[in-house]
Scaffold this motif. Sequence first.
Motif, short mmCIF file in Angstrom:
data_model
loop_
_atom_site.label_atom_id
_atom_site.label_comp_id
_atom_site.label_asym_id
_atom_site.label_seq_id
_atom_site.Cartn_x
_atom_site.Cartn_y
_atom_site.Cartn_z
N VAL A 111 0.84 -1.20 0.00
CA VAL A 111 0.00 0.00 0.00
C VAL A 111 0.87 1.25 0.00
O VAL A 111 0.60 2.22 -0.72
CB VAL A 111 -0.95 -0.01 1.21
N THR A 112 1.94 1.22 0.79
CA THR A 112 2.86 2.36 0.81
C THR A 112 3.45 2.61 -0.57
O THR A 112 3.48 3.75 -1.06
CB THR A 112 3.99 2.11 1.82
N GLY A 113 3.91 1.54 -1.19
CA GLY A 113 4.51 1.69 -2.50
C GLY A 113 3.54 2.21 -3.55
O GLY A 113 3.87 3.12 -4.32
N LEU A 114 2.34 1.67 -3.56
CA LEU A 114 1.38 2.04 -4.60
C LEU A 114 0.73 3.39 -4.33
O LEU A 114 0.40 4.13 -5.27
CB LEU A 114 0.31 0.95 -4.71
N ALA A 115 0.56 3.73 -3.07
CA ALA A 115 -0.14 4.97 -2.74
C ALA A 115 0.77 6.19 -2.73
O ALA A 115 0.33 7.31 -3.03
CB ALA A 115 -0.83 4.84 -1.39
N PHE A 116 2.04 5.99 -2.41
CA PHE A 116 2.93 7.13 -2.23
C PHE A 116 4.09 7.17 -3.21
O PHE A 116 5.02 7.95 -3.04
CB PHE A 116 3.49 7.12 -0.80
N ALA A 117 4.03 6.34 -4.25
CA ALA A 117 5.15 6.30 -5.18
C ALA A 117 5.22 7.53 -6.06
O ALA A 117 6.28 7.90 -6.53
CB ALA A 117 5.05 5.05 -6.05
N GLY A 118 4.07 8.12 -6.34
CA GLY A 118 4.06 9.31 -7.19
C GLY A 118 4.40 8.98 -8.62
O GLY A 118 3.93 8.00 -9.19
N ALA A 119 5.28 9.77 -9.20
CA ALA A 119 5.62 9.60 -10.60
C ALA A 119 6.32 8.28 -10.87
O ALA A 119 6.32 7.80 -12.00
CB ALA A 119 6.52 10.75 -11.07
N GLY A 120 6.93 7.70 -9.87
CA GLY A 120 7.63 6.44 -10.08
C GLY A 120 6.73 5.32 -10.55
O GLY A 120 7.19 4.40 -11.20
N THR A 121 5.43 5.41 -10.22
CA THR A 121 4.52 4.35 -10.61
C THR A 121 4.46 4.19 -12.12
O THR A 121 4.43 3.08 -12.65
CB THR A 121 3.11 4.63 -10.05
N THR A 122 4.46 5.27 -12.83
CA THR A 122 4.34 5.20 -14.29
C THR A 122 5.60 4.66 -14.94
O THR A 122 5.57 4.24 -16.09
CB THR A 122 4.02 6.60 -14.87
N GLN A 123 6.70 4.68 -14.21
CA GLN A 123 7.97 4.21 -14.76
C GLN A 123 8.37 2.84 -14.21
O GLN A 123 9.46 2.36 -14.49
CB GLN A 123 9.07 5.22 -14.43
N ALA A 124 7.49 2.21 -13.46
CA ALA A 124 7.86 0.99 -12.76
C ALA A 124 8.29 -0.13 -13.70
O ALA A 124 9.16 -0.93 -13.36
CB ALA A 124 6.70 0.50 -11.89
N TYR A 177 6.13 -5.04 -7.40
CA TYR A 177 5.63 -3.86 -8.10
C TYR A 177 5.78 -2.62 -7.22
O TYR A 177 6.13 -1.54 -7.71
CB TYR A 177 4.17 -4.04 -8.51
N ALA A 178 5.53 -2.78 -5.93
CA ALA A 178 5.70 -1.65 -5.01
C ALA A 178 7.17 -1.21 -4.97
O ALA A 178 7.46 -0.01 -4.96
CB ALA A 178 5.22 -2.04 -3.61
N TYR A 179 8.09 -2.17 -4.92
CA TYR A 179 9.51 -1.81 -4.97
C TYR A 179 9.82 -1.00 -6.22
O TYR A 179 10.50 0.03 -6.18
CB TYR A 179 10.37 -3.07 -4.98
N LEU A 180 9.34 -1.49 -7.36
CA LEU A 180 9.62 -0.81 -8.63
C LEU A 180 8.98 0.57 -8.67
O LEU A 180 9.56 1.52 -9.19
CB LEU A 180 9.11 -1.67 -9.79
N ALA A 181 7.78 0.66 -8.12
CA ALA A 181 7.07 1.94 -8.17
C ALA A 181 7.80 3.02 -7.39
O ALA A 181 7.83 4.19 -7.79
CB ALA A 181 5.65 1.76 -7.63
N VAL A 182 8.40 2.65 -6.27
CA VAL A 182 9.08 3.64 -5.43
C VAL A 182 10.53 3.83 -5.84
O VAL A 182 11.02 4.96 -5.95
CB VAL A 182 9.01 3.22 -3.94
N LEU A 183 11.23 2.74 -6.09
CA LEU A 183 12.66 2.81 -6.32
C LEU A 183 13.04 2.84 -7.80
O LEU A 183 14.15 3.27 -8.14
CB LEU A 183 13.36 1.60 -5.66
N GLY A 184 12.11 2.38 -8.67
CA GLY A 184 12.48 2.20 -10.07
C GLY A 184 13.35 0.97 -10.23
O GLY A 184 13.88 0.41 -9.25
N HIS A 185 13.54 0.53 -11.47
CA HIS A 185 14.32 -0.69 -11.69
C HIS A 185 15.77 -0.52 -11.27
O HIS A 185 16.35 -1.38 -10.60
CB HIS A 185 14.22 -1.11 -13.16
N ASP A 186 16.38 0.59 -11.64
CA ASP A 186 17.78 0.83 -11.27
C ASP A 186 17.95 0.96 -9.76
O ASP A 186 18.91 0.45 -9.17
CB ASP A 186 18.31 2.09 -11.96
#
Length: 437
Positions: free
Chosen positions: A169-182, A245-254
Amino acid sequence: MENPGYARRLTLMDAALIVVGGIIGGGIFLNPGIAAQRTDSGLILLGLWVAGGLLTLVGCLCYAELGARRPEAGGSYVYLREAFGRLAGFLFGWTMLLVIYSGSAAAVATIFGSYATSVFGLSPTLVKPLAAGALVFVTGINLFGIRLGAQIQNVFAILKLTAIAVLVVTGLAFAGAGTTQALAASASPPSGNLAGALLPVLFAFSGFAYLNNLAGEVREPQKTLPRALVLGMLVVITAYVLTNYAYLAVLGHDGLAASQAPAADVMSRVFGASGAKIIAIGIAISTLGFCNITLVAGARVLQVMGEDGLFFSMVSRLHPRHRTPNIALMMLSGWAIFLVLVANYGQLLDFATFGDWAAYAVTIATLFWYRRRVNERPAFVTPAYPLLPLLFLVTVIAVVTAYAWSKPLSAGVVCLVVLAGLPVYAVWRRLFSQVAR
């Protein structure tokens, strides 16, 4: 005095949460970063976690048929003993005691000690004492019956799923712009290949077979075992894919590829140091649940070996009131504590993971023996036989081979432990042949 026999007290929910607790330990909080290093996009990474989950589900289906055929305590030991002989069963139990289950419990207990010292600001010198204390704690719980042990295990499983839910929930709700680049491709090339990336994924899914060791305590096991294995596995797959997916949304792949502790990085990025501390507590609880079910499942193997005359007769005894293999449980726990004190986390993890997946492959091979030699049709049969079992076997053999190639010393140690079991078995048969069946 004869053993009173195991009491069938585990419900479908208990059994499904045992599957969840046996799989979710520390892997989902550590391994995604390693897998990300070996892929070039978030989409491929998520695909690997789905593929790894589906492959493990195939393994669950195979174990479901084996459990339906032999719904008794002992799991893999029983199938190997019946299909390939007493020596095969003994070598599994021998390796399980010395390396696989004890090593897994010791490694994950060490994770508990590391996170506990971090959360409470304690000295790193307390990691090993805390790890040993955790093993003593979960052992003590299970001395008083499977019902109490299952209730505590259910609490651990629900708490660890809650921790994962908070992370997701944290990752998906607070990722912001990172979600679109996950799912976007990495800016840097991957350092491995898909086969190498699958290794940490599959290792995070290990532990699904522990329930079969407890089949003698499951109500209506022919129906409950298959349902619990499938239900528990689907819960884990869902949790793992959403977490990645939450990891990717917040941190991105790199960012995920560069992270040594992705769960803590996600929570600290959103909530600061307090967020990292919250998830650390969740990880510590998760590790306790894993240690709990590992020791409980392994003790049942030792107890059945004792009944068969392939281990000390005293471990075959069940407590007359609680109907638990307390001597076997304390013996396995004692060896796990010894491993905590003399080995480091990396060594324990390498030994246990190689042995664990090699044992899965050998155990599922027994399914072909049962299909060929036993005419009875169990309450559950593996669908798409023999294609699905063959798919699992081929993939696991490839994974184990790749792991041995990358960790030759660890694989060699496990192989030496197995080979050392040959003379031990010969001596044991000679000294105790009068009690061996």
